[in-house]
Design an enzyme around this catalytic site. Sequence first.
Site, PDB file in Angstrom:
ATOM      1  CG  ASN A  88      40.428  78.162  12.766  1.00 36.43           C
ATOM      2  OD1 ASN A  88      39.794  77.213  12.325  1.00 36.43           O
ATOM      3  ND2 ASN A  88      40.078  79.422  12.501  1.00 36.43           N
ATOM      4  CB  SER A 142      41.447  70.993   4.456  1.00 31.40           C
ATOM      5  OG  SER A 142      40.505  70.730   3.433  1.00 31.40           O
ATOM      6  CE1 TYR A 156      42.604  75.808   3.070  1.00 28.11           C
ATOM      7  CE2 TYR A 156      41.587  73.963   1.914  1.00 28.11           C
ATOM      8  CZ  TYR A 156      41.732  74.731   3.060  1.00 28.11           C
ATOM      9  OH  TYR A 156      41.004  74.415   4.174  1.00 28.11           O
ATOM     10  CB  ALA A 157      44.744  70.744  -2.053  1.00 27.34           C
ATOM     11  CB  ALA A 158      49.937  71.873  -2.273  1.00 29.11           C
ATOM     12  CB  ALA A 159      49.160  74.927   2.044  1.00 28.34           C
ATOM     13  CE  LYS A 160      44.269  74.385   5.713  1.00 31.41           C
ATOM     14  NZ  LYS A 160      44.523  74.990   7.045  1.00 31.41           N
TER      15      LYS A 160
END
Length: 264
Positions: A88, A142, A156-160
């Site tokens: 998480n 996400s 963050y978007a790229a990692a998710k």
Amino acid sequence: MKHDFNFNNELSGKIALVTGGTKGSGKAIAERLLAAGATVIITARNFPDEPNEKLHFIAADLTIPLGTKKVVKEVLTKFDTLDILVNNLGGSEAKGGGFSVLNDEDWLQTLQSNLLAPVRLDRGFLPQMIAQKRGVIIHIASIQGKLPLYDSTLPYAAAKAGLINYSKGLSNEVASKGIRVLTVSPGWINTKASKAMMERIAESSNTTIEQATQSVMDALGGIPIGRPAEPEEIAEFVGFLVSPRANYLSGTEFVIDGGTIPTV
């Protein structure tokens, strides 16, 4: 094949680890698994503000390899096994303002917590899961993995997105060994962290928090159900996924976003 499920204590005898389990969705997930009868371990950098003596706490920085090694060692030494792993931990602390304001440190910090921490923990616990021929791994991703907000949370978007892809590949590898791997991709969740993100966006864009909130809502295309999710709603679904009731579910990404993503 018929199964008789005990819905009130269906995780009795199971050992579960929830990363980032001291607040927000992680806290709610840990409490949900505990209520279902599991022995639950939580990790975070700092001791929880509201400690629950029924939850076993391990202080660790999972953004570095030594932190994940510490958690794996302590869990397997004390409990011998792990049945459920909920990855998480995650979030965005990068500056808003698009690609030009982000440096390597911003990118690396975000990738460490949102992608590499789960990869390392999976690698640490999978051998014993495979040996016992059972286990469930949940990756909390996400909707930004498919719906990136370039002006506020691009790393963050790229990692998710990477986590979603990795999770599917891992599932294909270990499903035949008795391990179920699933991804849960929430939309906006009403947590302290999301409120802090709004404050950072407001500061970087010289607007109010209300304007920053509306800008994110607009960027997402709105939330048809009319509100963000509550942490307990995410926890309830995770509780189902790790239970025997979901034994045939593996390799799937489940989106919980109140209808935000505008495509089928």
